[in-house]
Design a protein around this motif. Structure first.
Motif, PDB file in Angstrom:
ATOM      1  N   GLU A  80       0.887  -1.192   0.056  1.00 40.20           N
ATOM      2  CA  GLU A  80      -0.010  -0.044  -0.081  1.00 40.20           C
ATOM      3  C   GLU A  80       0.961   1.331  -0.089  1.00 40.20           C
ATOM      4  O   GLU A  80       0.637   2.308  -0.637  1.00 40.20           O
ATOM      5  CB  GLU A  80      -0.735  -0.013   1.140  1.00 40.20           C
ATOM      6  CG  GLU A  80      -2.194  -0.930   0.953  1.00 40.20           C
ATOM      7  CD  GLU A  80      -2.965  -1.012   2.270  1.00 40.20           C
ATOM      8  OE1 GLU A  80      -2.715  -0.333   3.148  1.00 40.20           O
ATOM      9  OE2 GLU A  80      -3.924  -1.860   2.447  1.00 40.20           O
ATOM     10  N   LYS A  81       1.931   1.294   0.785  1.00 39.25           N
ATOM     11  CA  LYS A  81       2.867   2.324   0.790  1.00 39.25           C
ATOM     12  C   LYS A  81       3.753   2.463  -0.577  1.00 39.25           C
ATOM     13  O   LYS A  81       3.612   3.596  -0.980  1.00 39.25           O
ATOM     14  CB  LYS A  81       3.984   2.502   1.758  1.00 39.25           C
ATOM     15  CG  LYS A  81       3.466   2.473   3.371  1.00 39.25           C
ATOM     16  CD  LYS A  81       4.644   2.300   4.153  1.00 39.25           C
ATOM     17  CE  LYS A  81       4.066   2.478   5.597  1.00 39.25           C
ATOM     18  NZ  LYS A  81       5.164   2.580   6.747  1.00 39.25           N
ATOM     19  N   LYS A  83       2.212   1.615  -3.410  1.00 44.09           N
ATOM     20  CA  LYS A  83       1.047   2.272  -4.447  1.00 44.09           C
ATOM     21  C   LYS A  83       0.807   3.742  -4.084  1.00 44.09           C
ATOM     22  O   LYS A  83       0.690   4.689  -5.078  1.00 44.09           O
ATOM     23  CB  LYS A  83      -0.147   1.631  -4.295  1.00 44.09           C
ATOM     24  CG  LYS A  83      -0.031   0.217  -4.852  1.00 44.09           C
ATOM     25  CD  LYS A  83      -1.400  -0.494  -4.617  1.00 44.09           C
ATOM     26  CE  LYS A  83      -1.318  -2.000  -5.363  1.00 44.09           C
ATOM     27  NZ  LYS A  83      -2.674  -2.643  -4.884  1.00 44.09           N
ATOM     28  N   THR A  84       0.802   4.143  -2.875  1.00 46.13           N
ATOM     29  CA  THR A  84       0.572   5.641  -2.655  1.00 46.13           C
ATOM     30  C   THR A  84       2.043   6.559  -2.864  1.00 46.13           C
ATOM     31  O   THR A  84       1.663   7.556  -3.128  1.00 46.13           O
ATOM     32  CB  THR A  84       0.201   5.718  -1.214  1.00 46.13           C
ATOM     33  OG1 THR A  84       1.049   5.206  -0.274  1.00 46.13           O
ATOM     34  CG2 THR A  84      -1.129   5.136  -1.003  1.00 46.13           C
ATOM     35  N   GLY A  85       3.055   5.959  -2.897  1.00 47.74           N
ATOM     36  CA  GLY A  85       4.329   6.681  -2.903  1.00 47.74           C
ATOM     37  C   GLY A  85       4.498   7.007  -4.462  1.00 47.74           C
ATOM     38  O   GLY A  85       5.208   7.786  -4.823  1.00 47.74           O
ATOM     39  N   LYS A  86       4.070   6.127  -5.425  1.00 49.90           N
ATOM     40  CA  LYS A  86       4.169   6.556  -6.955  1.00 49.90           C
ATOM     41  C   LYS A  86       3.514   7.374  -7.446  1.00 49.90           C
ATOM     42  O   LYS A  86       2.340   7.811  -7.118  1.00 49.90           O
ATOM     43  CB  LYS A  86       4.217   5.089  -7.563  1.00 49.90           C
ATOM     44  CG  LYS A  86       5.233   4.204  -7.276  1.00 49.90           C
ATOM     45  CD  LYS A  86       5.148   2.864  -8.150  1.00 49.90           C
ATOM     46  CE  LYS A  86       6.516   2.006  -7.675  1.00 49.90           C
ATOM     47  NZ  LYS A  86       6.247   0.690  -8.481  1.00 49.90           N
TER      48      LYS A  86
END
Length: 86
Positions: A80-81, A83-86
């Motif tokens: 999840e981190k 996916k949200t970081g990209k």
């Protein structure tokens, strides 16, 4: 006439005895069935006796399951981190 009365009385007495014996057998059978049912019900609640060995085996398995769940949760958080970081 007296002889007939004696025979009929004896037959009636034997029938009464047979009926009482049958009734007692039925009552005894019902009580036995009830005791057996109660015993089965009681055994349901007894469960497995816990010994040190069985507890340690259970704990080892439980700890392994918890570690696996924790690992999967950490992987999910990392995904999840990512996916949200990209």
């Amino acid at each position: 006439m007296v002889m007939v009365f004696t025979i009929v009385s004896a037959v009636q007495e034997q029938l009464t005895v047979l009926i009482e014996e049958t009734r007692e057998k039925q009552i005894a059978e019902k009580e036995r069935a009830k005791r057996e049912e109660e015993e089965r019900e009681r055994k349901k609640f007894e469960g497995t006796r816990v010994t040190i060995e069985s507890f340690l085996a259970w704990k080892k398995k439980f700890d392994a399951e918890m570690m696996e769940k924790k690992r999967l949760k950490n992987e999910l958080i990392k995904q999840e981190k990512g996916k949200t970081g990209k």
